[in-house]
Write a protein that holds these residues in place. Structure first.
Motif, PDB file in Angstrom:
ATOM      1  N   VAL A   1       0.875  -1.168   0.000  1.00  0.00           N
ATOM      2  CA  VAL A   1       0.000   0.000   0.000  1.00  0.00           C
ATOM      3  C   VAL A   1       0.915   1.221   0.000  1.00  0.00           C
ATOM      4  O   VAL A   1       1.425   1.612   1.040  1.00  0.00           O
ATOM      5  CB  VAL A   1      -0.902   0.021   1.247  1.00  0.00           C
TER       6      VAL A   1
ATOM      7  N   GLU B   1       2.547   5.092  -0.372  1.00  0.00           N
ATOM      8  CA  GLU B   1       2.200   6.391   0.204  1.00  0.00           C
ATOM      9  C   GLU B   1       1.323   7.192  -0.755  1.00  0.00           C
ATOM     10  O   GLU B   1       0.342   7.793  -0.353  1.00  0.00           O
ATOM     11  CB  GLU B   1       3.515   7.133   0.473  1.00  0.00           C
TER      12      GLU B   1
ATOM     13  N   ARG C   1      -1.312   7.187  -2.949  1.00  0.00           N
ATOM     14  CA  ARG C   1      -2.382   6.234  -3.260  1.00  0.00           C
ATOM     15  C   ARG C   1      -2.868   6.367  -4.685  1.00  0.00           C
ATOM     16  O   ARG C   1      -3.012   5.384  -5.404  1.00  0.00           O
ATOM     17  CB  ARG C   1      -3.555   6.468  -2.307  1.00  0.00           C
TER      18      ARG C   1
ATOM     19  N   GLN D   1      -8.466   4.931   0.309  1.00  0.00           N
ATOM     20  CA  GLN D   1      -7.566   4.031   1.020  1.00  0.00           C
ATOM     21  C   GLN D   1      -8.219   2.674   1.271  1.00  0.00           C
ATOM     22  O   GLN D   1      -7.558   1.647   1.219  1.00  0.00           O
ATOM     23  CB  GLN D   1      -7.117   4.683   2.339  1.00  0.00           C
ATOM     24  N   LYS D   2      -9.528   2.686   1.529  1.00  0.00           N
ATOM     25  CA  LYS D   2     -10.208   1.395   1.719  1.00  0.00           C
ATOM     26  C   LYS D   2     -10.141   0.557   0.455  1.00  0.00           C
ATOM     27  O   LYS D   2      -9.950  -0.655   0.508  1.00  0.00           O
ATOM     28  CB  LYS D   2     -11.670   1.632   2.097  1.00  0.00           C
TER      29      LYS D   2
ATOM     30  N   VAL E   1      -6.375  -0.692   0.233  1.00  0.00           N
ATOM     31  CA  VAL E   1      -6.047  -1.710   1.232  1.00  0.00           C
ATOM     32  C   VAL E   1      -6.874  -2.969   0.980  1.00  0.00           C
ATOM     33  O   VAL E   1      -6.377  -4.091   1.052  1.00  0.00           O
ATOM     34  CB  VAL E   1      -6.302  -1.168   2.662  1.00  0.00           C
TER      35      VAL E   1
ATOM     36  N   THR F   1       2.746  -1.281   4.245  1.00  0.00           N
ATOM     37  CA  THR F   1       1.888  -0.112   4.148  1.00  0.00           C
ATOM     38  C   THR F   1       2.704   1.130   4.452  1.00  0.00           C
ATOM     39  O   THR F   1       3.490   1.146   5.400  1.00  0.00           O
ATOM     40  CB  THR F   1       0.723  -0.171   5.152  1.00  0.00           C
TER      41      THR F   1
ATOM     42  N   ALA G   1      -0.428   4.464   6.138  1.00  0.00           N
ATOM     43  CA  ALA G   1      -1.716   3.874   5.789  1.00  0.00           C
ATOM     44  C   ALA G   1      -2.891   4.701   6.278  1.00  0.00           C
ATOM     45  O   ALA G   1      -3.971   4.625   5.709  1.00  0.00           O
ATOM     46  CB  ALA G   1      -1.811   2.464   6.355  1.00  0.00           C
TER      47      ALA G   1
ATOM     48  N   LEU H   1      -6.810  10.111   7.126  1.00  0.00           N
ATOM     49  CA  LEU H   1      -8.069   9.390   7.304  1.00  0.00           C
ATOM     50  C   LEU H   1      -8.741   9.819   8.606  1.00  0.00           C
ATOM     51  O   LEU H   1      -8.088  10.205   9.556  1.00  0.00           O
ATOM     52  CB  LEU H   1      -7.823   7.887   7.342  1.00  0.00           C
TER      53      LEU H   1
ATOM     54  N   ILE I   1      -8.608   0.448   9.556  1.00  0.00           N
ATOM     55  CA  ILE I   1      -7.336   0.013   8.964  1.00  0.00           C
ATOM     56  C   ILE I   1      -6.492  -0.726  10.012  1.00  0.00           C
ATOM     57  O   ILE I   1      -5.953  -1.814   9.739  1.00  0.00           O
ATOM     58  CB  ILE I   1      -6.551   1.231   8.415  1.00  0.00           C
TER      59      ILE I   1
END
Lengths: 386, 525
Positions: B345, B347, B349, B413-414, B417, B430, B433, B437, B445
């Motif tokens: 994951v 940085e 995204r 992010q969901k 991930v 990650t 992560a 958020l 997470i």
């Protein structure tokens, strides 16, 4: 606090401290631009239609102001110029197919954000090679000659695109300049070919190749000599649409275009995709050159591409790389072009005047895209003024 | 009752269909330190941007010192004495500190460098900054750049300072220094507004806390009467369990060994220096460090995206075999083809992990679109996976074909991930992560990472929030200047020690055999 610092303080305050207790009578800005993403399909169509209507109105005013002609007559002339007779229709369609073909060739490169502005050159080299085949291989059986012509023109176009792609993939050179400069090389090559194949001697043109034997000319099918043009371009349009949207290659192109980092992260070999895509892009443009020579003019000159390599960039962008939309946009541009030519001669308008009308119409079409993506908010008049 | 510095009345701002601020009415008192607290996307920055002239409100009124004002651009804001330090610095790299102070000031006066430097020194002394007026911005650390931004705002005569997440880029020590400065400014009668979502900072520095939730103003309370759980509840709108679980490590199995990893970035600067450590399945290895100390390169080297110096070695151990697979020098595709389930994951995204213009479904196939012999991509499986992730992780999106860049940070992010976990990884890396958020998503997470850990996955968690690192991770590796500056036990380590190791190389961490080499390098310089 020392004396010096005190001076600094007062100076600071004098210079910087504003007269906060008397705010200026500031007004809300007259107009603000706000992004919108919520426009419905019907609304989009409506905005575009409004754009076209406005364009026609403004052009009408300009036409009347400059020439005193009745704008309706001028528009009628335009339409009859583009679609008035069978020959005119085919001429407009031929032009539309050329533009579409080149735009379809540009689509994969642009989708990858590779700014291939070398279509002009790629079309020209495709044309030179086709003309060469027609001159030197005219005795081959027709199917073989066509196969050779198609392959050779595609190879030539692909080679013209391959060089900038290789440099981009290996050393990250700027493809815009590189492809642009390749155009000039292609133009010089064309001049050389014209000088070599000059016919009749001293005319400084190649003339119509194989006028008597018609070797290497697209055959006349169903009463039209442009049958093969239509079939080829439509096939390419469908192929490219599917290729970009439904294949693994198309997916890779989209990812590379969006972000090379994401592509590397996904395990895509970015350099290989760039080269592969540009080979395809160049090949289609080369084939467009073949169509221009073998399927339309039957000769080669430095104006065989005639700026269509650049016009096709507009087509590709306006169509947002949707190859079917490209057909529509090309049709519009081809119509405007033949229509403008007609009013220039019929209404004895200066050529520039008709170009102006094209300019006005394009301006409004592009302008409507702005109103589809943004909204203007005007100051509520009077309310705050008091 | 203190005087009011700024009063907002019914301020509303919308972006397209998104309401960023909905009828906000609040007051900021003269001479106070006010924390503006709220989750990401709650409209804190938007609200402040309207005070500093970046945005213009769609509705409502703003009063400064009791007068109704119209702030059309930053210049108007400065004239009213409002200055804002943005999260992303707005400095010119090749200019000196003093030059940066005066750019953009509309003055017909001759540029008097001596005078500028003098005023700057005076400001520094008054509030306790340290800054050389002649220092170029490109030579400055992040914290120095921030200091310069604050000086710039003061130099322009701001009486009301707005700081947008000022501590996000600072170490604990630097944060303390900043807070001292902020208190000095308060002493001097300045009004300070701090935008933040870190609760403990709110409690330690501010006088009052104003809370925004989903664009709406909730309330302002005295800090003295608040604690973390009250604030969280106001911020989220419901009670939140604030403890991160850390299940005991059951069955540690060596999964990765990294040996003598040295990397150079594109400019030829050494970013990782002789890094060696092991990664075990069934534990979460935290990597702490000031941003830009080699974290990115470390993860990318493991993922096959970063080349390394020849003596380096990265080996992967298959779950049920003693066999080891060298990873270095292989591309991500080759690593995949070897059957190594490495999930990453990153940085960035949208710039690396996902394709912003594509929908969830198309992003699901980013890594395995190649599977199958067909020339065409299979779209059925990605669609199913996208629907599954959307449901299980509660991704809020109009549809699985909506471009993911239109989703909020947490939902993006969901998606990322979710995809990485769906691959059944044996190693899950990650990077930041939970950056940006909201609290609920962050805890989702953490929970997902713990789930993976319990499954025996080796989890590497690069983080910036020390409190989270200390609570979540089994071991914490501290990176400093591209070197491993100690590996600490997450259960016993002290926050201060981790903070110190982030900024200062410790003697015990330098491998002894390399000391000679290092002194050679020093001599060469």
């Amino acid at each position: 606090m020392t004396e010096e610092k005190k001076t600094a303080t007062t100076e600071l305050e004098e210079n910087e401290a504003p007269a906060v207790h008397e705010p200026k009578p500031l007004k809300e800005p007259i107009v603000r631009i706000v992004k919108r993403e919520d426009m419905k399909f019907a609304q989009r169509i409506a905005v575009r239609l409004t754009g076209i209507v406005l364009a026609l109105l403004v052009s009408a005013i300009v036409i009347y102001a400059i020439t005193k002609y009745n704008p309706i007559t001028v528009y009628e002339t335009m339409i009859s110029g583009a679609f008035g007779t069978r020959t005119r229709i085919w001429s407009t369609v031929k032009e539309m197919l050329m533009l579409t073909c080149i735009a379809v060739g540009l689509a994969p490169a642009f989708r990858m954000r590779f700014w291939n502005i070398g279509a002009e050159g790629q079309v020209l080299v495709g044309g030179i090679v086709t003309a060469g085949c027609m001159i030197y291989l005219k005795d081959l059986p027709s199917p073989v000659l066509f196969a050779v012509m198609f392959c050779a023109s595609m190879l030539a176009g692909a080679l013209w695109a391959f060089l900038p792609a290789l440099f981009k993939a290996k050393w990250n050179t700027n493809e815009t300049l590189f492809t642009l400069m390749m155009n000039y090389v292609a133009i010089q090559l064309t001049s050389f070919a014209v000088a070599k194949w000059e016919n009749p001697f001293g005319s400084n043109t190649v003339g119509v190749i194989n006028q008597n034997t018609r070797a290497g000319w697209f055959p006349t099918v169903l009463g039209t000599q442009y049958f093969l043009n239509v079939v080829l371009v439509l096939l390419l349009t469908v192929f490219m649409f599917v290729y970009l949207r439904y294949t693994k290659h198309g997916y890779e192109i989209a990812v590379v275009g969006e972000s090379e980092n994401t592509a590397r992260y996904a395990g895509i070999n970015v350099g290989a995709v760039i080269i592969r895509t540009l080979l395809l892009s160049g090949a289609v443009c080369g084939l467009a050159g073949c169509i221009a020579v073998s399927g339309a003019s039957h000769t080669i000159s430095t104006s065989t591409a005639g700026g269509r390599g650049f016009t096709a960039i507009i087509v590709a962008w306006l169509a947002k790389f949707n190859t079917f939309t490209m057909l529509l946009i090309s049709l519009l541009l081809a119509f405007l072009d033949s229509g403008a030519g007609e009013i220039a001669s019929k209404c004895k308008l200066n050529d520039y005047a008709s170009q102006m009308i094209i300019g006005i119409i394009l301006f409004f079409i592009l302008g409507s895209e702005f109103f589809i993506n943004y909204r203007l908010i005007f100051r509520k008049s009077g309310k705050e003024a008091a | 009752m203190a005087e009011t510095a700024i009063a907002l009345k019914h301020v509303t701002k919308t972006f397209g269909s998104v309401v960023a601020n909905d009828d906000v009415t609040m007051e900021i008192r003269k001479g106070e330190i006010l924390s503006l607290l709220g989750e990401n996307g709650s409209g804190k920055t938007t609200l402040m941007n309207m005070l500093s002239g970046i945005y213009y409100p769609d509705g409502g009124e703003i009063f400064v010192d009791g007068n109704k004002v119209t702030i059309r651009d930053p210049k108007d804001a400065y004239e009213l004495g409002i200055g804002m330090v943005h999260q992303h610095f707005k400095l010119v790299d090749v200019f000196t500190a003093a030059e940066n102070l005066v750019i953009g000031i509309d003055s017909h006066k001759k540029l008097n460098r001596k005078e500028i430097a003098e005023s700057m020194r005076w400001i520094c002394e008054k509030y306790g900054f340290r800054m050389d007026p002649e220092k170029k911005v490109y030579d400055m650390s992040v914290s120095e750049k921030q200091t310069l931004e604050i000086i710039k705002v003061l130099y322009r005569g701001a009486r009301i300072l707005i700081l947008d997440e000022p501590t996000a880029v600072l170490t604990p020590q630097e944060t303390e220094k900043l807070f001292a400065v902020i208190r000095n400014m308060k002493e001097d009668g300045k009004t300070v507004i701090i935008i933040t979502h870190k609760l403990h900072e709110v409690l330690s520095v501010s006088d009052r806390v104003a809370i925004l939730r989903k664009g709406a103003y909730i309330d302002t309370i005295e800090t003295a009467k608040a604690d973390e759980s009250i604030l969280t509840e106001m911020m989220v709108g419901e009670k939140v369990e604030l403890n991160i679980e850390r299940p005991e490590v059951k069955d540690k199995k060596k999964r990765l060994t990294i040996q003598n990893l040295t990397c150079y970035n594109a400019e030829g600067v050494k970013v990782l220096d002789d890094v060696s450590f092991n990664v075990y399945g069934g534990e979460i290895l935290g990597i702490a460090g000031v941003s830009g100390n080699g974290q990115k390169e470390l993860l990318e080297a493991i993922a096959g995206l970063q080349s390394a110096a020849p003596e380096a070695q990265i080996d992967y151990f298959l779950p049920d075999a003693e066999e080891k697979i060298p990873l270095l020098g292989k591309t991500p595709r080759q690593i995949r083809d070897l059957g190594v389930h490495l999930s990453f994951v990153p940085e960035d995204r949208l710039g690396m992990g996902l394709v912003g213009t594509m929908g969830m479904a198309e992003n699901m196939m980013l890594k395995d679109y190649r599977s199958g012999k067909s020339f065409f991509v299979g779209k059925k499986h990605p669609k199913e996976l996208a629907e599954k992730i959307r449901e299980e992780l509660g991704v809020v999106t109009p549809g699985i074909s909506t471009p993911v860049r239109r989703l909020s940070g947490g939902n993006v992010q969901k998606v990322l991930v979710g995809r990485e976990i769906a691959e059944n990884p044996t190693v899950l890396m990650t990077a930041y992560a939970v950056r940006g958020l909201d609290i609920n998503t962050s805890y989702t997470i953490y929970h997902l990472l713990n789930e993976q850990k319990m499954k025996g996955v080796a989890v590497i968690y690069v983080g910036e929030d020390l409190d989270v690192l200390m609570e979540l991770c089994d071991r914490i590796l501290v990176l400093c200047g591209g070197k491993v500056n100690g590996i600490l036990d997450g259960r016993t380590a002290k926050k201060e020690e981790v903070g110190l190791r982030m900024t200062k190389l410790q003697n015990d961490s330098a491998p002894k055999k390399k000391t000679a080499k290092k002194s050679e390098e020093g001599a060469a310089k």
